[in-house]
Design a protein around this motif. Sequence first.
Motif, PDB file in Angstrom:
ATOM      1  N   ILE A   1     -25.097  18.917   2.438  1.00 18.63           N
ATOM      2  CA  ILE A   1     -26.563  19.003   2.410  1.00 18.63           C
ATOM      3  C   ILE A   1     -27.122  17.677   2.920  1.00 18.63           C
ATOM      4  CG2 ILE A   1     -28.553  19.364   0.898  1.00 18.63           C
ATOM      5  CD1 ILE A   1     -26.506  20.278  -1.272  1.00 18.63           C
TER       6      ILE A   1
ATOM      7  N   SER B   1     -33.719  16.610  -0.512  1.00 22.35           N
ATOM      8  CA  SER B   1     -35.002  17.354  -0.496  1.00 22.35           C
ATOM      9  C   SER B   1     -35.349  17.769   0.920  1.00 22.35           C
ATOM     10  CB  SER B   1     -36.119  16.475  -1.053  1.00 22.35           C
ATOM     11  OG  SER B   1     -36.378  15.422  -0.147  1.00 22.35           O
ATOM     12  N   GLU B   2     -36.175  18.800   1.015  1.00 22.29           N
ATOM     13  CA  GLU B   2     -36.577  19.282   2.341  1.00 22.29           C
ATOM     14  C   GLU B   2     -37.444  18.273   3.074  1.00 22.29           C
ATOM     15  OE1 GLU B   2     -37.435  23.709   1.633  1.00 22.29           O
ATOM     16  OE2 GLU B   2     -37.176  23.460   3.807  1.00 22.29           O
TER      17      GLU B   2
ATOM     18  N   LEU C   1     -35.237  15.671   4.460  1.00 18.21           N
ATOM     19  CA  LEU C   1     -34.496  16.206   5.601  1.00 18.21           C
ATOM     20  C   LEU C   1     -35.374  16.202   6.853  1.00 18.21           C
ATOM     21  CD1 LEU C   1     -31.662  17.507   6.079  1.00 18.21           C
ATOM     22  CD2 LEU C   1     -32.807  19.717   5.922  1.00 18.21           C
ATOM     23  N   LYS C   2     -36.630  16.625   6.687  1.00 18.21           N
ATOM     24  CA  LYS C   2     -37.561  16.656   7.819  1.00 18.21           C
ATOM     25  C   LYS C   2     -37.775  15.261   8.379  1.00 18.21           C
ATOM     26  CE  LYS C   2     -40.580  20.555   7.511  1.00 18.21           C
ATOM     27  NZ  LYS C   2     -41.533  21.094   6.616  1.00 18.21           N
TER      28      LYS C   2
ATOM     29  N   LYS D   1     -32.286  19.353  11.892  1.00 18.42           N
ATOM     30  CA  LYS D   1     -31.576  20.257  10.981  1.00 18.42           C
ATOM     31  C   LYS D   1     -32.539  21.091  10.166  1.00 18.42           C
ATOM     32  CE  LYS D   1     -27.278  17.768  10.173  1.00 18.42           C
ATOM     33  NZ  LYS D   1     -26.607  16.860   9.265  1.00 18.42           N
ATOM     34  N   LYS D   2     -32.109  22.295   9.856  1.00 20.94           N
ATOM     35  CA  LYS D   2     -32.914  23.170   8.997  1.00 20.94           C
ATOM     36  C   LYS D   2     -32.090  23.527   7.756  1.00 20.94           C
ATOM     37  CE  LYS D   2     -33.890  26.354  12.254  1.00 20.94           C
ATOM     38  NZ  LYS D   2     -33.319  25.812  13.460  1.00 20.94           N
ATOM     39  N   ARG D   3     -32.793  23.718   6.665  1.00 11.81           N
ATOM     40  CA  ARG D   3     -32.109  24.036   5.409  1.00 11.81           C
ATOM     41  C   ARG D   3     -31.258  25.308   5.549  1.00 11.81           C
ATOM     42  NH1 ARG D   3     -33.742  26.600   0.753  1.00 11.81           N
ATOM     43  NH2 ARG D   3     -32.784  25.823  -1.145  1.00 11.81           N
ATOM     44  N   GLU D   4     -31.799  26.290   6.289  1.00 14.20           N
ATOM     45  CA  GLU D   4     -31.081  27.563   6.436  1.00 14.20           C
ATOM     46  C   GLU D   4     -29.693  27.352   7.077  1.00 14.20           C
ATOM     47  OE1 GLU D   4     -34.564  26.940   6.613  1.00 14.20           O
ATOM     48  OE2 GLU D   4     -34.639  27.904   8.589  1.00 14.20           O
TER      49      GLU D   4
ATOM     50  N   ILE E   1     -27.483  26.739   4.235  1.00 17.83           N
ATOM     51  CA  ILE E   1     -27.438  27.840   3.278  1.00 17.83           C
ATOM     52  C   ILE E   1     -26.562  28.984   3.789  1.00 17.83           C
ATOM     53  CG2 ILE E   1     -28.897  29.592   2.115  1.00 17.83           C
ATOM     54  CD1 ILE E   1     -29.427  26.761   1.107  1.00 17.83           C
TER      55      ILE E   1
ATOM     56  N   THR F   1     -31.415  19.825  -7.545  1.00 18.40           N
ATOM     57  CA  THR F   1     -30.845  20.381  -6.306  1.00 18.40           C
ATOM     58  C   THR F   1     -29.376  20.705  -6.537  1.00 18.40           C
ATOM     59  OG1 THR F   1     -32.340  19.027  -5.006  1.00 18.40           O
ATOM     60  CG2 THR F   1     -30.441  19.908  -3.845  1.00 18.40           C
TER      61      THR F   1
ATOM     62  N   TYR G   1     -27.298  24.333  -6.371  1.00 21.23           N
ATOM     63  CA  TYR G   1     -26.170  24.661  -5.493  1.00 21.23           C
ATOM     64  C   TYR G   1     -24.935  25.101  -6.283  1.00 21.23           C
ATOM     65  CZ  TYR G   1     -28.611  23.406  -1.274  1.00 21.23           C
ATOM     66  OH  TYR G   1     -29.495  23.406  -0.230  1.00 21.23           O
TER      67      TYR G   1
END
Length: 428
Positions: free
Chosen positions: A169, A173-174, A177-178, A184-187, A190, A240, A244
Amino acid sequence: MNFERIKEKLNILADAAKYDVSCSSSGSKRANKNKGLGDSSGMGICHSYTEDGRCVSLLKILLTNHCIFDCAYCVTRKSNDIKRAAFKVQEVVDLTIAFYRRNYIEGLFLSSGIFKDADTTMERLVQVAKKLREEENFNGYIHLKSIPGASDELMREAGLYADRLSVNIEIPSEKGLKLLAPDKKREDFIKPMEKVKNEIIQYKAEKKLIKSTPIYAPAGQSTQMIIGASGETDAEIMYTSAYYYKQFNMKRVYYSGYIPISYDTRLPSIGTEVPMLRENRLYQTDWLLRFYGFDIRELLNKEYPNLDSDIDPKLSWALRNLHHFPIDINKADKVMLARIPGVGMKSVYKIIQARRFRKLNWEHLKAIGIAMNRSKYFMVCDSNQFERKDRTAAQIKSLILQHSNSKYQKTYNQQLNLFSSIETPIAV
Ligand code: SF4
């Protein structure tokens, strides 16, 4: 084979892989078969650690450190001006076998930068594992990193050859990440995690019906989060993590203190200390959640978003919940025994076993091995000797810290000294 070039690649790609701490090799039951090479069953895999505490027990390398992404926290990011290299599939296979035969390693931990796209990279990683298993008859441990965004088909194949799969990961946090890894995207994390989880369940179910069904990723999946790069609280990190564990049946979540490696205003500056103490507190919290029956909301919440640096999370919880104590060692159930600071799960089982035959006193408890310096303030047993139970939380904490010999003492003493002029000493 050009040995000098291979050596150079090994230097570059082993060095680039050292930032990934998710290399624990526990949990696999792959036994030696067909008179093959290696055996990762039981505890046959040794671990060693570099100076900064990172595990390098397996042959731990990247397939390549070329990457099309530019994650700010990563040494391999495309904008970083570093030497690049790439192994061929066969080179990694040959190195693994050569190192294994010389007894240097017990297995392989293989990750990679994303060169071209997720599937092309993942396909090469799978090829390495497939060749090792099918052509070299290698039964040692293999941990493959899953590339975020890799297709379902490749993830399915990967789990048939690897003992463990992991997709990191990295940023908890999103919003982090942004900010730090906008490509990168969270999906992308996932999807492969979901796939691995479902395949493990499905293969297990099929194996019950058909014995010859192969085991899919027998050591399960894990992930890693970088700590201290993106400003999350401990609560955000651990919520988080709890998500997971629950959602994807994670075997382990690893916490890796951020090592400042770049001049980037979004990140802690070079020279900032690696948050090793924080990393340690997060691991302790993780342990309490997985093995001690704590709920994340008890340890971290809105009022209490960060862990204490000077005391461990179980002691911290106990001091905030003194109304549960003292606990009677001779009567309490397993859940409450496990909540006494200084009493580990092994001791809990020993206590339960031993008290069947006699009432336990201090001497018995010392022999069992519980940490009396912490536990004595929170329990009663069959002894005339006893600790006063009317002390306040602040008094107990002060007494415990006076006698603490934690290896982190120096770190948090330095931190506490910063505030010494405004703190009132505790009277005991
Ligand atoms: S995708 Fe992975 S290897 Fe590439 S820059 Fe990001 S973290 Fe580093």
